[in-house]
Design a protein around this motif. Structure first.
Motif, PDB file in Angstrom:
ATOM      1  N   LEU A   1       0.828  -1.205   0.000  1.00  5.92           N
ATOM      2  CA  LEU A   1       0.000   0.000   0.000  1.00  5.92           C
ATOM      3  C   LEU A   1       0.864   1.257   0.000  1.00  5.92           C
ATOM      4  CD1 LEU A   1      -2.717  -1.099   2.591  1.00  5.92           C
ATOM      5  CD2 LEU A   1      -2.962  -0.970   0.101  1.00  5.92           C
TER       6      LEU A   1
ATOM      7  N   ALA B   1       2.524   1.676  -3.442  1.00  6.98           N
ATOM      8  CA  ALA B   1       1.626   2.228  -4.463  1.00  6.98           C
ATOM      9  C   ALA B   1       1.558   3.744  -4.346  1.00  6.98           C
ATOM     10  CB  ALA B   1       0.236   1.613  -4.334  1.00  6.98           C
ATOM     11  N   ASP B   2       1.476   4.244  -3.146  1.00  3.61           N
ATOM     12  CA  ASP B   2       1.449   5.692  -2.917  1.00  3.61           C
ATOM     13  C   ASP B   2       2.785   6.316  -3.315  1.00  3.61           C
ATOM     14  OD1 ASP B   2       0.505   8.183  -2.054  1.00  3.61           O
ATOM     15  OD2 ASP B   2       1.223   7.856  -0.011  1.00  3.61           O
TER      16      ASP B   2
ATOM     17  N   SER C   1       3.102   6.578  -7.023  1.00  2.23           N
ATOM     18  CA  SER C   1       2.328   7.699  -7.558  1.00  2.23           C
ATOM     19  C   SER C   1       3.056   9.021  -7.375  1.00  2.23           C
ATOM     20  CB  SER C   1       0.954   7.764  -6.880  1.00  2.23           C
ATOM     21  OG  SER C   1       0.181   6.632  -7.178  1.00  2.23           O
TER      22      SER C   1
ATOM     23  N   VAL D   1       2.179  -0.608 -10.060  1.00  2.00           N
ATOM     24  CA  VAL D   1       0.784  -0.842  -9.675  1.00  2.00           C
ATOM     25  C   VAL D   1       0.089  -1.755 -10.678  1.00  2.00           C
ATOM     26  CG1 VAL D   1       0.565   1.220  -8.263  1.00  2.00           C
ATOM     27  CG2 VAL D   1       0.087   1.366 -10.711  1.00  2.00           C
TER      28      VAL D   1
ATOM     29  N   ALA E   1      -7.699  -3.997  -0.681  1.00  2.00           N
ATOM     30  CA  ALA E   1      -7.042  -2.726  -0.359  1.00  2.00           C
ATOM     31  C   ALA E   1      -5.923  -2.428  -1.359  1.00  2.00           C
ATOM     32  CB  ALA E   1      -6.487  -2.757   1.062  1.00  2.00           C
ATOM     33  N   ILE E   2      -5.188  -3.454  -1.751  1.00  2.00           N
ATOM     34  CA  ILE E   2      -4.123  -3.264  -2.738  1.00  2.00           C
ATOM     35  C   ILE E   2      -4.743  -2.943  -4.097  1.00  2.00           C
ATOM     36  CG2 ILE E   2      -2.222  -4.394  -3.966  1.00  2.00           C
ATOM     37  CD1 ILE E   2      -1.627  -5.947  -1.399  1.00  2.00           C
TER      38      ILE E   2
ATOM     39  N   ALA F   1      -5.728   0.649  -4.078  1.00  2.00           N
ATOM     40  CA  ALA F   1      -4.577   1.539  -4.143  1.00  2.00           C
ATOM     41  C   ALA F   1      -4.006   1.593  -5.551  1.00  2.00           C
ATOM     42  CB  ALA F   1      -3.499   1.074  -3.156  1.00  2.00           C
ATOM     43  N   CYS F   2      -3.970   0.452  -6.221  1.00  2.00           N
ATOM     44  CA  CYS F   2      -3.466   0.412  -7.596  1.00  2.00           C
ATOM     45  C   CYS F   2      -4.413   1.152  -8.539  1.00  2.00           C
ATOM     46  CB  CYS F   2      -3.291  -1.035  -8.047  1.00  2.00           C
ATOM     47  SG  CYS F   2      -1.995  -1.934  -7.169  1.00  2.00           S
TER      48      CYS F   2
ATOM     49  N   ALA G   1      -6.405   3.581  -7.775  1.00  2.00           N
ATOM     50  CA  ALA G   1      -6.284   5.014  -7.508  1.00  2.00           C
ATOM     51  C   ALA G   1      -5.046   5.586  -8.184  1.00  2.00           C
ATOM     52  CB  ALA G   1      -6.224   5.260  -6.003  1.00  2.00           C
ATOM     53  N   SER G   2      -3.954   4.844  -8.169  1.00  2.00           N
ATOM     54  CA  SER G   2      -2.725   5.312  -8.798  1.00  2.00           C
ATOM     55  C   SER G   2      -2.882   5.430 -10.306  1.00  2.00           C
ATOM     56  CB  SER G   2      -1.574   4.352  -8.467  1.00  2.00           C
ATOM     57  OG  SER G   2      -0.372   4.765  -9.085  1.00  2.00           O
TER      58      SER G   2
END
Length: 207
Positions: free
Chosen positions: A56, A59-60, A63, A107, A120-121, A124-125, A127-128
């Motif tokens: 997580l 991934a952030d 980005s 991602v 959740a992963i 996050a991917c 969103a990226s």
């Protein structure tokens, strides 16, 4: 991820980007990441609760770091929004250098494995990828207006399509063992965009 990173945490995140893209998320072990980062498992667990927690954060981090790269790229300097879009595609092609794991997407790699088992992963991917696509929407919308395109599609859908082509190109590069097929896919994307805006595709070299 706006806070200043502790040096060992940054090393772990940089290592995660390298190891996950090379081995895949499932095959990546905490020990692998620690070895590449040059830190102990104790240091790992000081910063992250688990491999999923690292994913997580990675991934952030991906980005943020790639966002800075694209924000500073020269394609933004073009006056014509269509030229900016096409120069963005050219810039993506220019990044297809080195080993496969050096130019493929973190991602995109993770979500292929984790989409059904790690929500959740997956989120996050998504969103990226979507946040990067959003950086293209303004230029696409401006090009639609400038070129008088009566489109049944939206700027958002074309922006996401660019990412679908790029992610697919990365998969083909992995399957073929080299960047050449990915470069061809990016060239096809460029020609497609030119045709959408009724501009004759430019003659492209085979390089």
């Amino acid at each position: 991820m706006s806070e200043t990173l502790h040096p060992s945490k940054k090393k772990l995140l940089d290592a995660a980007l390298r190891v996950i893209r090379a081995k895949g998320y499932s095959a990546t072990r905490i020990e692998d990441v620690c070895a590449v980062a040059g830190v102990t498992k104790g240091s790992f667990f000081h910063h992250f609760k688990s491999k999923d927690d690292l994913a997580l954060a990675a991934a952030d981090y991906w980005s943020v770091t790639t966002g800075a790269l694209f924000a500073g790229a020269a394609y933004h300097a073009h006056a014509d929004p269509l030229d900016r879009i096409l120069a963005y595609v050219d810039f993506r092609k220019s990044l297809l250098q080195g080993e496969i794991e050096e130019f493929t997407c973190l991602v995109g790699t993770m979500v292929q494995e984790a989409f059904a088992t790690e929500p959740a992963i997956r989120a996050a991917c998504e969103a990226s990828i979507s946040s990067h696509a959003e950086t293209l929407e303004g230029d696409i919308a401006a090009a639609i207006e400038l070129y008088g395109v009566e489109a049944s599609w939206s700027a958002k859908s074309l922006a996401l399509h660019t990412q679908a082509v790029l992610q697919g190109a990365f998969i083909l590069a992995k399957a073929k063992g080299g960047p050449e097929i990915a470069e061809e896919s990016v060239d096809h994307l460029r020609r497609y965009i030119e045709l959408l805006f009724a501009r004759a595709p430019a003659v492209r070299s085979a390089s």
